[in-house]
Design an enzyme around this catalytic site. Structure first.
Site, PDB file in Angstrom:
ATOM      1  N   ARG A  26       0.946  -1.178  -0.050  1.00  0.00           N
ATOM      2  CA  ARG A  26       0.106  -0.096   0.017  1.00  0.00           C
ATOM      3  C   ARG A  26       1.042   1.255   0.091  1.00  0.00           C
ATOM      4  NH1 ARG A  26      -3.299  -2.523  -1.776  1.00  0.00           N
ATOM      5  NH2 ARG A  26      -5.464  -2.923  -1.149  1.00  0.00           N
ATOM      6  N   GLU A  51      -3.677   7.545  -4.364  1.00  0.00           N
ATOM      7  CA  GLU A  51      -4.159   7.020  -5.719  1.00  0.00           C
ATOM      8  C   GLU A  51      -5.394   7.705  -6.017  1.00  0.00           C
ATOM      9  OE1 GLU A  51      -4.131   2.808  -5.760  1.00  0.00           O
ATOM     10  OE2 GLU A  51      -2.123   2.679  -4.802  1.00  0.00           O
ATOM     11  N   HIS A  89      -1.154   0.628 -10.025  1.00  0.00           N
ATOM     12  CA  HIS A  89      -1.754  -0.369  -9.364  1.00  0.00           C
ATOM     13  C   HIS A  89      -2.076  -1.630 -10.303  1.00  0.00           C
ATOM     14  CE1 HIS A  89      -3.864  -1.124  -5.012  1.00  0.00           C
ATOM     15  NE2 HIS A  89      -3.561  -2.193  -5.679  1.00  0.00           N
TER      16      HIS A  89
HETATM   17  C1  8YV Z   1      -6.626  -5.114  -6.153  1.00  0.00           C
HETATM   18  C2  8YV Z   1      -4.923  -5.137  -4.044  1.00  0.00           C
HETATM   19  O1  8YV Z   1      -6.569  -5.090  -7.457  1.00  0.00           O
HETATM   20  O2  8YV Z   1      -6.367  -6.990  -3.568  1.00  0.00           O
HETATM   21  C3  8YV Z   1      -5.747  -5.976  -3.142  1.00  0.00           C
HETATM   22  O3  8YV Z   1      -5.609  -5.765  -1.930  1.00  0.00           O
HETATM   23  O4  8YV Z   1      -4.524  -4.249  -3.869  1.00  0.00           O
HETATM   24  C4  8YV Z   1      -5.050  -5.322  -5.546  1.00  0.00           C
HETATM   25  O5  8YV Z   1      -4.671  -6.495  -6.041  1.00  0.00           O
HETATM   26  C5  8YV Z   1      -7.408  -3.937  -5.492  1.00  0.00           C
HETATM   27  O6  8YV Z   1      -7.034  -3.539  -3.974  1.00  0.00           O
HETATM   28  C6  8YV Z   1      -8.927  -4.359  -5.415  1.00  0.00           C
HETATM   29  O7  8YV Z   1      -9.989  -3.686  -4.668  1.00  0.00           O
END
Ligand code: 8YV
Length: 324
Positions: free
Chosen positions: A243, A272, A290
């Site tokens: 993150r 983001e 992302h």
């Molecule tokens: C997702 C991610 O695409 O799953 C997660 O925590 O960071 C990513 O792979 C995104 O967050 C989906 O909400």
């Protein structure tokens, strides 16, 4: 009137995954795929039995506390859930589920992609070539860092970190160090001959590549700050697929600009889709939007996993992936 539970998908999913939800529930899809604002999400709390958000939806306590609440389940599309106030959900008796496992390999692949791009200066080379500035081969052109026998330090050692470690250790012969809240079982360490390092500062000092795999949220906010960046080798590379909030982006931009670390590869950002403006002009940072879990099959599998949680919940069975 339909007696099927009402479900909101806040973003557009793959066709296959949407179809599975539509087959069972009274679903509202987001065909134009615009992010929903707080007012729309608050209205959704009143009007739906389940909301299926993504990382682009901030599900705050005040949204969950909306008067006349109908929502009983937040079926998150994604493994990370720092965008949901889980404590508030628990207090209000709202269940939360996520989608672990199905995106592990895909995200680990992306960590390796960033590691290779950053150490081998791939973005820089591509920009040079496309900009018509490549003057031809020469022995000292865009030399990077080889991974063989280098040390990879992982912060967090959950599923995605372990999958990244396997690729790095078995594929590139890297030595593995890790730091996490809890030391993992000896048999998990043995898979990659991974050594537990109790102090983050020590791991940073000893690693050629540092890859972040801890959850977001207040506990890890700016875990990598100006001081910690100073602990890293000047030849080291930082990779973040976790993150954005884990890294102080302004401090990272300074460290990269001043050559205090060699390079970075980022897939996630503090705000983001805004990226810190000081990062954008730097040649020694790879910036991806992302894409961690962005393969067709994984995004479908994530939707299917949300569906499994929804189906279990509305059948009165235990959630497949309970968060609270
Ligand atoms: C997702 C991610 O695409 O799953 C997660 O925590 O960071 C990513 O792979 C995104 O967050 C989906 O909400």
């Amino acid at each position: 009137m339909s007696t099927r539970p009402r479900v909101l998908l806040t973003r557009r999913w793959t066709e296959e995954a949407q179809q599975r939800i539509v087959a069972r529930f009274d679903v509202t899809l987001n065909e134009n795929d615009k992010p929903m604002d707080a007012a729309v999400l608050a209205a959704a709390v009143r009007n739906y039995d389940a909301i299926c958000p993504t990382v682009t939806d901030s599900i705050t306590a005040s949204i969950l506390e909306t008067a006349g609440r109908r929502v009983k389940l937040i079926g998150n599309f994604g493994v990370g859930y720092n965008h949901i106030d889980v404590a508030a959900a628990q207090r209000l008796g709202i269940r939360v589920s996520n989608t672990p496992d199905v995106l592990t390999d895909t995200t680990a692949d992306l960590a390796i992609l960033l590691m290779l791009m950053a150490t081998r200066r791939a973005g820089e080379g591509e920009r040079e070539l496309r900009g018509g500035k490549w003057t031809g081969w020469r022995p000292t052109h865009l030399m990077g860092l080889g991974l063989q026998d280098r040390t990879l330090g992982l912060i967090g050692y959950g599923r995605i970190a372990q999958a990244t470690a396997r690729r790095a250790h078995q594929g590139f012969g890297m030595r593995i160090l890790y730091n996490s809240r809890r030391r993992v079982a000896p048999e998990i360490e043995a898979q990659c001959n991974a050594a537990y390092v109790e102090a983050v500062d020590q791991l940073l000092a000893d690693s050629d590549v540092v890859s972040l795999h801890c959850p977001g949220g207040s506990e890890t906010h700016h875990l990598i700050d100006a001081q910690r960046l100073r602990r890293m080798k000047s030849t080291a590379v930082l990779v973040n697929t976790a993150r954005g909030t884990v890294v102080d982006e302004a401090a990272l931009a300074s460290a990269l600009a001043e050559g205090r670390i060699a390079a970075a590869g980022l897939d996630v950002y503090e705000k983001e889709p805004v990226v810190h403006p000081d990062l954008l002009p730097l040649e020694n940072v790879v910036l991806l939007p992302h894409l961690g879990s962005a393969t067709r099959e994984t995004r479908t599998a994530m939707g299917m996993r949300v569906a499994e949680n929804l189906e279990a919940f509305f059948d009165g069975k235990p959630l497949r992936d309970p968060v609270v």
